[in-house]
Design a protein around this motif. Structure first.
Motif, PDB file in Angstrom:
ATOM      1  N   ASN A 144       0.851  -1.196   0.000  1.00 53.47           N
ATOM      2  CA  ASN A 144       0.000   0.000   0.000  1.00 53.47           C
ATOM      3  C   ASN A 144       0.881   1.239   0.000  1.00 53.47           C
ATOM      4  OD1 ASN A 144       0.413   1.016   2.887  1.00 53.47           O
ATOM      5  ND2 ASN A 144      -0.195  -1.105   3.253  1.00 53.47           N
ATOM      6  N   PRO A 145       0.318   2.409  -0.319  1.00 51.82           N
ATOM      7  CA  PRO A 145       1.147   3.613  -0.484  1.00 51.82           C
ATOM      8  C   PRO A 145       1.482   4.336   0.810  1.00 51.82           C
ATOM      9  CG  PRO A 145      -1.117   4.086  -1.058  1.00 51.82           C
ATOM     10  CD  PRO A 145      -1.067   2.605  -0.747  1.00 51.82           C
ATOM     11  N   PHE A 146       1.107   3.765   1.958  1.00 47.94           N
ATOM     12  CA  PHE A 146       1.386   4.377   3.255  1.00 47.94           C
ATOM     13  C   PHE A 146       0.716   5.753   3.296  1.00 47.94           C
ATOM     14  CE2 PHE A 146       4.944   5.356   6.562  1.00 47.94           C
ATOM     15  CZ  PHE A 146       4.125   4.937   7.577  1.00 47.94           C
ATOM     16  N   THR A 147       1.455   6.826   3.506  1.00 41.87           N
ATOM     17  CA  THR A 147       0.857   8.163   3.583  1.00 41.87           C
ATOM     18  C   THR A 147       1.004   8.934   2.276  1.00 41.87           C
ATOM     19  OG1 THR A 147       2.923   9.092   4.445  1.00 41.87           O
ATOM     20  CG2 THR A 147       1.337   8.281   6.049  1.00 41.87           C
ATOM     21  N   PHE A 148       1.468   8.274   1.221  1.00 42.63           N
ATOM     22  CA  PHE A 148       1.788   8.973  -0.020  1.00 42.63           C
ATOM     23  C   PHE A 148       0.676   8.817  -1.051  1.00 42.63           C
ATOM     24  CE2 PHE A 148       5.787   7.487   1.944  1.00 42.63           C
ATOM     25  CZ  PHE A 148       6.265   8.733   2.347  1.00 42.63           C
ATOM     26  N   THR A 149       0.738   9.629  -2.105  1.00 42.40           N
ATOM     27  CA  THR A 149      -0.279   9.615  -3.148  1.00 42.40           C
ATOM     28  C   THR A 149       0.386   9.457  -4.512  1.00 42.40           C
ATOM     29  OG1 THR A 149      -0.202  12.030  -3.368  1.00 42.40           O
ATOM     30  CG2 THR A 149      -1.789  11.110  -1.789  1.00 42.40           C
ATOM     31  N   HIS A 150      -0.433   9.157  -5.515  1.00 41.36           N
ATOM     32  CA  HIS A 150       0.097   9.056  -6.870  1.00 41.36           C
ATOM     33  C   HIS A 150      -1.017   9.319  -7.869  1.00 41.36           C
ATOM     34  CE1 HIS A 150      -1.800   5.102  -7.587  1.00 41.36           C
ATOM     35  NE2 HIS A 150      -1.503   4.847  -6.325  1.00 41.36           N
ATOM     36  N   PRO A 151      -0.669   9.800  -9.065  1.00 43.55           N
ATOM     37  CA  PRO A 151      -1.678   9.963 -10.112  1.00 43.55           C
ATOM     38  C   PRO A 151      -2.218   8.606 -10.556  1.00 43.55           C
ATOM     39  CG  PRO A 151       0.341  11.165 -10.636  1.00 43.55           C
ATOM     40  CD  PRO A 151       0.654  10.274  -9.481  1.00 43.55           C
ATOM     41  N   ALA A 152      -3.303   8.645 -11.299  1.00 43.23           N
ATOM     42  CA  ALA A 152      -3.895   7.408 -11.814  1.00 43.23           C
ATOM     43  C   ALA A 152      -2.934   6.720 -12.780  1.00 43.23           C
ATOM     44  CB  ALA A 152      -5.205   7.711 -12.515  1.00 43.23           C
ATOM     45  N   LEU A 153      -2.931   5.389 -12.737  1.00 45.76           N
ATOM     46  CA  LEU A 153      -2.106   4.592 -13.639  1.00 45.76           C
ATOM     47  C   LEU A 153      -2.951   4.065 -14.794  1.00 45.76           C
ATOM     48  CD1 LEU A 153      -0.800   4.128 -10.642  1.00 45.76           C
ATOM     49  CD2 LEU A 153       0.391   2.262 -11.749  1.00 45.76           C
ATOM     50  N   ALA A 154      -2.303   3.812 -15.907  1.00 46.22           N
ATOM     51  CA  ALA A 154      -2.947   3.059 -16.975  1.00 46.22           C
ATOM     52  C   ALA A 154      -3.209   1.640 -16.477  1.00 46.22           C
ATOM     53  CB  ALA A 154      -2.056   3.040 -18.217  1.00 46.22           C
ATOM     54  N   PRO A 155      -4.188   0.942 -17.046  1.00 49.13           N
ATOM     55  CA  PRO A 155      -4.555  -0.378 -16.525  1.00 49.13           C
ATOM     56  C   PRO A 155      -3.610  -1.505 -16.917  1.00 49.13           C
ATOM     57  CG  PRO A 155      -5.940   0.191 -18.389  1.00 49.13           C
ATOM     58  CD  PRO A 155      -5.108   1.401 -18.107  1.00 49.13           C
ATOM     59  N   THR A 156      -2.630  -1.253 -17.768  1.00 42.40           N
ATOM     60  CA  THR A 156      -1.788  -2.319 -18.291  1.00 42.40           C
ATOM     61  C   THR A 156      -0.577  -2.602 -17.403  1.00 42.40           C
ATOM     62  OG1 THR A 156      -0.671  -0.680 -19.651  1.00 42.40           O
ATOM     63  CG2 THR A 156      -2.431  -1.932 -20.684  1.00 42.40           C
ATOM     64  N   ARG A 157      -0.146  -3.867 -17.412  1.00 44.53           N
ATOM     65  CA  ARG A 157       1.062  -4.273 -16.677  1.00 44.53           C
ATOM     66  C   ARG A 157       2.249  -3.411 -17.112  1.00 44.53           C
ATOM     67  NH1 ARG A 157       4.533  -8.304 -14.429  1.00 44.53           N
ATOM     68  NH2 ARG A 157       6.336  -8.727 -15.752  1.00 44.53           N
ATOM     69  N   GLY A 158       3.044  -2.975 -16.137  1.00 39.89           N
ATOM     70  CA  GLY A 158       4.202  -2.150 -16.414  1.00 39.89           C
ATOM     71  C   GLY A 158       3.946  -0.660 -16.318  1.00 39.89           C
TER      72      GLY A 158
END
Length: 250
Positions: A144-158
């Motif tokens: 899990n990302p703990f206390t951090f955030t990230h933008p949305a990812l594309a659905p594909t592996r990698g």
């Protein structure tokens, strides 16, 4: 299985533990690429707890990086080395993890921790701490990302996205290891670049969301803890039976 000992000078308070983090954080090496993915050894470490008995079991599982077959494994069981405090979990786990690594019959190569490195409130998680203490290249791959955030990812592996702290500081990356499945969270520990850490994580996840290193170390430390607690329970029962046999007849 070996017994893990807590060093005599191990921190006993939150203040002491944070002082250790402050003293060691500057020794993290971040300008080395690390070993190439798919070469040499790669080792997973993980721990399991029995809070009722104040026990922790650690496992180290060495894989051939090219084939992902098991080369060696070792376990260590000991007392929990530090109380539970968010941000200081490394102090609970490190004595047992180091004991398991020391018991391996071969060099571990890159070490993959089930947790964080730079992606940590004090920028010094378990992967970084372990790397500095051992000199080994390390990365953290967390669930899990703990206390951090990230933008949305594309659905594909990698697919990747930067893992961000406050003020957009990049502390790692979210990585999708399986298409349309929740990502994992990768951060540099010691002597490995983030680019290489991501490549290693993808190489270690040919079928499942979590790296093979983590999956195998998790299963092994749980088994070691179960065997240790079963042994303790058997000893208590045996001791009680001996005491009963010594009682005089009425």
């Amino acid at each position: 299985m070996i017994t893990a000992q807590v060093p005599a000078d191990w921190p006993a308070t939150e203040e002491e533990a944070r002082a250790v983090q402050d003293a060691l954080r500057g020794r993290v090496v971040r300008d080395e690429p690390g070993p190439p993915p798919g070469t040499g050894h790669v080792t997973g470490v993980d721990v399991a707890y029995d809070d009722a008995r104040d026990l922790v079991a650690a496992a180290a599982v060495v894989l051939d990086a090219a084939t992902l077959t098991v080369v060696a494994e070792a376990t260590a069981v000991g007392r929990v080395a530090f109380p539970y405090v968010p941000g200081l979990l490394a102090f609970r786990e490190l004595p047992a993890v180091r004991a398991a690594l020391d018991a391996l019959p071969c060099p571990p190569g890159l070490v993959v921790c089930d947790g964080y490195g730079l992606a940590h409130p004090r920028r010094f998680g378990l992967a970084s701490h372990l790397g500095v203490l051992t000199g080994l290249p390390t990365i953290g791959v967390a669930k899990n990302p703990f206390t951090f955030t990230h933008p949305a990812l594309a659905p594909t592996r990698g697919s990747t996205a930067p893992l961000l702290a406050e003020e957009a500081e990049e502390v790692g990356a979210a990585l999708r290891t399986r298409s349309a499945v929740k990502p994992v969270y990768v951060s540099v520990g010691h002597r490995v670049s983030l680019e290489n850490a991501l490549a290693h994580t993808l190489a270690l996840t040919p079928q499942y969301r979590l790296p093979e290193t983590t999956r195998r170390a998790d299963a092994l430390c749980r088994r070691a803890l179960r065997e240790s607690t079963d042994s303790q329970s058997a000893g208590l029962i045996s001791g009680a039976s001996r005491e009963s046999s010594r009682k005089p007849s009425p």
